[in-house]
Design an enzyme around this catalytic site. Structure first.
Site, mmCIF file in Angstrom:
data_model
loop_
_atom_site.group_PDB
_atom_site.id
_atom_site.type_symbol
_atom_site.label_atom_id
_atom_site.label_comp_id
_atom_site.label_asym_id
_atom_site.label_seq_id
_atom_site.Cartn_x
_atom_site.Cartn_y
_atom_site.Cartn_z
ATOM 1 N N GLY A 40 0.854 -1.185 0.000
ATOM 2 C CA GLY A 40 0.000 0.000 0.000
ATOM 3 C C GLY A 40 0.887 1.231 0.000
ATOM 4 N N GLY A 43 3.990 0.788 2.339
ATOM 5 C CA GLY A 43 4.930 -0.245 1.900
ATOM 6 C C GLY A 43 5.586 0.093 0.572
ATOM 7 N N ARG A 328 -15.455 12.043 13.153
ATOM 8 C CA ARG A 328 -16.066 10.746 12.858
ATOM 9 C C ARG A 328 -16.573 10.011 14.088
ATOM 10 N NH1 ARG A 328 -11.823 8.709 8.198
ATOM 11 N NH2 ARG A 328 -12.557 10.187 6.645
#
Lengths: 635, 248
Positions: A40, A43, A328
């Site tokens: 991702g 990485g 959130r």
């Protein structure tokens, strides 16, 4: 446990570190091997950056190509304090917003560094060709996200994660072509190899041939993402898992903030038993959408038939200064409170309305379509409903893990030579992450931090020489992996791995989800133990040892069944409410989170003590010198 | 609803495959196509039979990992939709559904519906990048890019690499995939430095992988989940010809 925070003023710590970090001579770099697990943003950017410096990198992912890693799904944007809008943004402002957003449960020095490196990331991404939104004059555009009062979010339509990931994927492939990165896609890491206390390699399984392989290195980097999929129903990809970090944990790496998991307020609601995924609808929708539920309980009328005066715009009512853009954790909890009180809408009464009628009236349908067209189309594809003519139905869903492997300032875990990057570490987000900060953290870890801290570690490894995969530690690790796979295949019960995953997910969502209580958590711990016992008696994996998605799933669920229990212990021992961690016993009279800075201003880091033994809790105190601990209010 | 499924089963790269019959009852119209396959696999596990292997991950249409031929169409009956975004309300009770892998010489079948698309990775590795190492970047706003150019570059960059364009093409051409990356990078000022070498090397790689040539049927654009335009292919040819002319 030493966080190794550099000396000096907060604003100078990272510069000081960089000035004094040890270096490796270019000629020596090719003698050093690095394994990076996960492709991702964290990485891929880390692997590419280290390969550019001249190290030998091996990069692993379980997907068929690195470009599919779940960073690809992030929609809304990435934060950076460029202050292009001239609206008062600065490194300090961004640092403060992030610390406050995390409910004062993160390290000052790490968060400051995150804000400090944010501007560079935008430069880097633009240089790679990431097509961020532009104004007509050709300069970069910004928008606003929850929990802040400036516009610092850069975006590429509703696909910012995809575009950033393609940037780092392409950088990665460039190094593959240059022969400096060896790529192992369709490979899953199943064990960490530790020799003399240092991380020295991994055991992986080739998901096509089933072959068990040994890979050695002088440093191992885990950038394997979060474990929010533990709830089964989540916004995550089906393959997202906690196995790499959990197996590293069992080899001695501490896990921190394990139960701090963000539940996203705007995902699509569950509609049936066979559902596998709760699709996220970007937080940016809350810039124009208004959230409401019917004032009457169990109202069965169609939302369009409920007159204005019978609607409860509960976020605007409870949090007038942030309204629909409340952070959130707060928005999700407020939705759950209304749904639990019987005001939910939709077939399963598990949703709230996200209504664009006012915005469409005021700005016109075309304007709304220009801003959110792709999201409205996606909504219609999935639900068959046209959200221009009636409200979207949305519901909270498990999303991001603030918790993960404990790391020090250098992103190194408690195992020397083992680094954790991005969502896989316990990170800079404290107990709640702000929108558009996850892409940022993943990139900053991979592009700007690891390329300094990993060489600093490797400078001490020059005399080590090649690590031999014939070392007994590799024999031991490989035997363990083979035994586990064999054990799973031999159970021969009658239930699928998904059955156990779904059961665990429901249990955790109810008892260690948006709100937790002592009683509930204690029950959950017992129930998880029982479920684990059943798993090892009743699981069934048909097929062979080659391509076998049931076997892959079973291994991940086996780890989730252990990790879930630690989540409950983590939540149970934190007798306060902070960010995403809401303990029912600790709340203000009007239902807000009640923090206890006297007793809980620390990071909980857990040490694995062996099978069936209770994990040991270590506390890293959080010291605040720059900010004052304040009640986090968005009213 | 009740469905009759005919699904391609193949052990590995070298063995022969065949269609196998399954009947699935109580499928809800709200389920996604992949959830329907989950349901089938759940039933196969109970019976102790090897499950149908298929690729999938994000299930929200962006990762590009899913993709099968459904009744002969890449990603199924809807245009511009990934397999994971297809829902069972597109089918009716009693339907027979043929499910097969994406087929192309350059996409070998790994097992059942899983295919190997690493040929796409190699095309990108051949030049689908801008050589900007970490640390070299100038201040982002020092390179203004007008709104339309940035939007056009995004339209090309949106490709998810699923391979539906190849699967639907009668020549198994990867022209749409390759051209989307060529166009994305050639449109931006940052990408112009390497434009000439990039297009040649990516096209050579595309040919050497065994993808066919583009004969402008434009079928790819219909299936592309990101609605990547065939005009990208025209731009790729333009860039290619330009690079050939300039090298003389």
């Amino acid at each position: 446990m030493n966080a190794k925070i550099p000396e000096g003023k907060l604003s100078e710590k990272w510069s000081n570190y960089k000035s004094h970090a040890k270096l490796v001579n270019p000629a020596n770099r090719k003698k050093l091997d690095i394994i990076v697990v996960g492709t991702g943003l964290a990485g891929a950017s880390c692997a590419a950056s280290l390969a550019e410096q001249g190290y030998n990198v091996k990069s692993f992912c379980f997907q068929d190509t690195p470009r599919r890693a779940h960073s690809v799904a992030a929609q809304g944007g990435v934060n950076a304090c460029k202050n292009y809008k001239n609206d008062g943004d600065s490194v300090y402002r961004m640092f403060y917003d992030t610390i406050k957003g995390g409910d004062f449960r993160s390290r000052e020095a790490n968060v400051y560094r995150l804000a400090e490196c944010s501007a560079n990331l935008i430069d880097q991404a633009v240089a790679q060709g990431v097509p961020f939104a532009r104004e007509y004059g050709g300069y970069l555009n910004n928008r606003s996200f929850g929990g802040v009062q400036v516009s610092r979010t850069f975006y590429a339509r509703g696909q910012t994660g995809q575009q950033l990931l393609l940037g780092s994927y392409q950088a990665l492939m460039r190094q593959v072509a240059a022969g400096r990165i060896q790529l192992f896609s369709r490979h899953e890491m199943l064990e960490l190899v530790v020799i003399d206390g240092k991380a020295r390699g991994i055991i992986s399984r080739d998901l096509e041939t089933g072959e068990i392989e040994r890979h050695s290195a002088h440093a191992v980097v885990l950038a394997t993402g979060g474990y929010g999929k533990i709830y089964y129903l989540s916004t995550l990809a089906m393959g997202c898992n906690g196995s790499a970090i959990w197996r590293a944990h069992k080899k001695g790496a501490y896990m921190a903030g394990v139960s701090w998991i963000q539940v996203h307020p705007t995902s699509l609601p569950q509609h049936g038993e066979h559902q596998s995924k709760l699709t996220l609808m970007s937080e940016s929708l809350r810039n124009d959408g208004r959230i409401w539920v019917p004032k009457k309980q169990n109202d069965t009328r169609h939302p369009n038939d409920i007159p204005e005066e019978e609607r409860d715009y509960y976020l605007e009512r409870r949090y007038p200064s942030f309204g629909n853009l409340a952070p959130r954790d707060i928005s999700s909890r407020a939705a759950k409170e209304r749904i639990d009180a019987g005001h939910g809408v939709g077939e399963m009464k598990n949703a709230v309305c996200l209504d664009f009628s006012k915005a469409i009236r005021e700005q016109g349908k075309d304007k709304i379509e220009e801003k959110y067209g792709n999201l409205f189309r996606m909504y219609e594809k999935i639900t068959g409903i046209n959200a221009y003519t009636e409200p979207m139905l949305i519901s909270p869903s498990a999303h991001f893990t603030m918790g993960g492997l404990w790391v020090d300032y250098e992103l190194m875990t408690t195992i020397p030579g083992l680094f954790a990057l991005g969502e896989a570490n316990f990170g800079d987000h404290g107990a709640n992450r702000l929108g558009a900060n996850s892409l940022l953290q993943a990139c900053v870890d991979g592009y700007f931090i690891a390329p300094y801290t990993i060489p600093n570690y490797l400078a001490g490894e020059l005399k080590t020489g090649k690590i031999d995969v014939k070392d007994p530690a590799f024999d031991f690790a490989e035997r363990k992996v083979r035994r586990q796979l064999g054990d799973l295949m031999h159970i021969q019960g009658h239930l699928s791995a998904d059955y156990f995953h779904k059961t665990l997910g429901k249990l955790l969502y109810d008892k260690c989800g948006l709100s937790r209580s002592k009683e509930g958590l204690e029950e959950a711990i017992k129930e998880i133990k029982m479920l684990r016992e059943r798993f090892y008696k009743e699981l069934r994996i048909p097929g062979d040892g080659k391509v076998n998605s049931e076997l892959e799933k079973a291994g991940r669920v086996a780890d989730y069944l252990e990790l879930g229990e630690l989540m409950c212990y983590d939540a149970l021992t934190r007798n306060e409410s902070c960010g995403a961690h809401f303990r029912e016993e600790y709340q203000t009279p009007d239902g807000e989170a009640l923090r206890d800075d006297q007793n809980f201003c620390f990071v909980s880091a857990w040490e694995y003590k062996g099978k069936d033994a209770e994990e040991e809790l270590h506390k890293e105190p959080l010291e605040f010198t720059e900010v004052e601990l304040a009640v986090r209010s968005y009213k | 609803m009740k469905l009759y499924l005919k699904i391609w089963r193949q052990e590995d790269r070298t063995s022969y495959g065949k269609l196998a019959d399954y009947t699935l009852d109580n499928v809800s119209e709200h389920m996604s196509f992949l959830e329907m396959l989950d349901m089938l696999n759940e039933a196969l596990v109970e019976k102790g039979e090897r499950v149908v292997e298929f690729d999938h991950d994000c299930r929200e249409g962006i990762c590009g990992q899913c993709g099968v031929m459904i009744n002969g169409r890449a990603h199924g009956p809807l245009s511009n939709t990934t397999t994971c975004q297809l829902h069972m309300r597109s089918f009716k009770d009693g339907d027979t559904i043929y499910i097969e892998p994406f087929r192309a010489t350059a996409f070998p079948i790994i097992r059942d519906l899983k295919i190997d698309r690493t040929s796409f990775d190699r095309i990108i590795a051949a030049g689908g990048f801008i050589s900007a190492s970490t640390g070299q970047a100038p201040e982002a706003n020092s390179i203004p890019i007008n709104h339309e150019t940035a939007e056009a570059a995004f339209d090309s960059a949106a490709c998810i690499g699923c391979g539906a364009c190849v699967a639907t093409c009668k020549n198994s051409s990867a022209a749409l995939f390759t051209s989307a990356k060529v166009a994305h990078l050639a449109l931006l000022p940052q990408g112009k430095e390497e434009a000439r070498t990039r297009v040649k090397s990516m096209m050579n790689q595309m040919d050497s992988e065994g993808f066919g040539h583009c004969t402008n049927t434009e079928a790819c654009e219909v299936e592309c989940p990101q609605e990547i335009s065939v005009l990208n292919i025209a731009r790729m040819n333009y860039e290619y010809n330009k690079s050939r002319i300039l090298e003389k």
